[in-house]
Design an enzyme around this catalytic site. Sequence first.
Site, short mmCIF file in Angstrom:
data_model
loop_
_atom_site.label_atom_id
_atom_site.label_comp_id
_atom_site.label_asym_id
_atom_site.label_seq_id
_atom_site.Cartn_x
_atom_site.Cartn_y
_atom_site.Cartn_z
CB SER A 169 -0.47 -2.97 0.61
OG SER A 169 -0.22 -2.34 1.83
CE1 TYR A 185 2.40 -7.70 2.31
CE2 TYR A 185 2.01 -5.35 2.58
CZ TYR A 185 1.54 -6.63 2.33
OH TYR A 185 0.20 -6.81 2.10
CE LYS A 237 0.97 -7.17 -1.25
NZ LYS A 237 0.15 -8.22 -1.93
#
Lengths: 328, 328
Positions: B127, B151, B155
């Site tokens: 992402s 998050y 990632k």
Amino acid sequence: MHVLVIGAAGMVGRKLVERLAAEPTALGFEISKLTLTDALEPPVPPSLASISSALTADLAQPGEPEKLITGRPDVIFHLAAIVSGEAETDFDKGYAVNLDGSRHLFDAIYREGRREAYFPKVIFASSIAVFGQPFPDKIGDDFFLTPLTSYGTQKAITELLLADYTRKGIFDGVGIRLPTVCVRPGKPNKAASGFFSNILREPMAGQEAVLPVDENVRHWFASPRAAVGFFIHTAGMDTSTIGPRRNLTMPGLSATVGEEIEALRRVAGDKAVKLIRKVPDPAIQKIVAGWAPDFDAQRAASLGFVAETSFDEIIRIHLEDELEGKLP
Amino acid sequence: MHVLVIGAAGMVGRKLVERLAAEPTALGFEISKLTLTDALEPPVPPSLASISSALTADLAQPGEPEKLITGRPDVIFHLAAIVSGEAETDFDKGYAVNLDGSRHLFDAIYREGRREAYFPKVIFASSIAVFGQPFPDKIGDDFFLTPLTSYGTQKAITELLLADYTRKGIFDGVGIRLPTVCVRPGKPNKAASGFFSNILREPMAGQEAVLPVDENVRHWFASPRAAVGFFIHTAGMDTSTIGPRRNLTMPGLSATVGEEIEALRRVAGDKAVKLIRKVPDPAIQKIVAGWAPDFDAQRAASLGFVAETSFDEIIRIHLEDELEGKLP
């Protein structure tokens, strides 16, 4: 303040503790308690014996990081690691110690903080091995991390964890990306980087040393004294000025092997330089070709970190700190 | 070839499987077996039922990734994740699923390969949340990763693991950094990024939508069809040309909210635009201000990845793929 040094038996760890023994107020606060730990029991300087405890701990073992955190240290120097070569040949051990060990330590702090308010400063020894070729001429502070070794990967991941745990208020973390430390004291070792130190240290001691690469190889250096200085400076600094980018490339000296040798000539004479024997080693040449030649470490410089500006200075520090100021 | 889709019940996962159902040769090879898995049992398209199996799996649970790998899939699409908002509010769950889940999967492949030679292709959905402000005007391919969410950290760490496991020959990994997918089908949700899709999808369906930010907010987009295309393209490509930097920022469209709205006006008229209600929300404004506005995704473009070049095109794709080509 209670200070914990993890990896206190390593080269930088021992020198950090020796510096605290020589200058107990170096951190800018009084050390009321000093806990030293490593895989092997670390030495305790006599002058610090009354406030120190030394213990062995394997961060990769369940429960071991918790043991270190139950004492609620205020400042944690995390210098423990499997070295680059071993992390590359022993994939499982490298990840277990360098990644899981660090994460378990961070999680132990997280859990202790949920039990009772706790917010230590954590100073982590990272490495320029987080970078991988191809490089720009000078690597800037916003160049991306593309490690080409498992060791570099484990350091880069720990940097990311440190930044996120700091952002979440779990601890006050700073990652210190060390240059290659030179002149390393001690015996020649088989690390691919060993020759950078060997070709200075051994001739100064009247011994032959082998140079496996060309003189035009360029790399990034700081003395052991400067490396210790980075950790001392971080312990005393106001970290609120760092911002969310918590991992800092330390200042250093970019120099070629040829420049190293010319500095040796100036400090120790032709006689020393003649002890360097050129034995090209394609395997080492290939490894070293992937290493970073030069950085523009502006952020660290603006935060007050300093390193040497010439190889003459690096060699003189070796003379002062290891050879009582004079050639044997 | 045996294809495994982890996260097959998610939006991109479902669309990927639907595409394989519509075009069984899309990957450039014949799919002999298709395994679909997610935390909830994923749907199986009727035309693929004879070669498909659907199962539930929680990657964060010990033993679950091994279950997926015992079937020795040749191509693994790893799309499973706790979403950004939940990873931020539930720190433990985010790390357990997004970091540990991915690592357990990679380690299951490693162990299977030590048992018997095995070298699958692993395509990982990363992402643009791996980047954190401050940003240059355009984020280049060598800009560093400084995620400002858990998050994004998870990632970024998985990207590093993927690159190292690939370098060590454990699998053939590629990380695909997705732009914000727009127009997301389905109902409005409470994700901070939801409004980018809501203000197009809802007015096209005759419904009101809330715009919580200024029209000059700029962000990076690709359609669901382009996102699926990135994964399809990766499955079929020769990865030997990628080199060791295995994580790629995908191409996309940089556009402001105002440009989105003008595209909506061109495709669906003033009537649709009038359904957008401006309700400034300082909390969402603050989150969105930290998101990346624009990229220069040269590497992915040179490797043949393509996305939309106008918001009109993004909106027309929504019409074609979700509304049978016409406004209701």
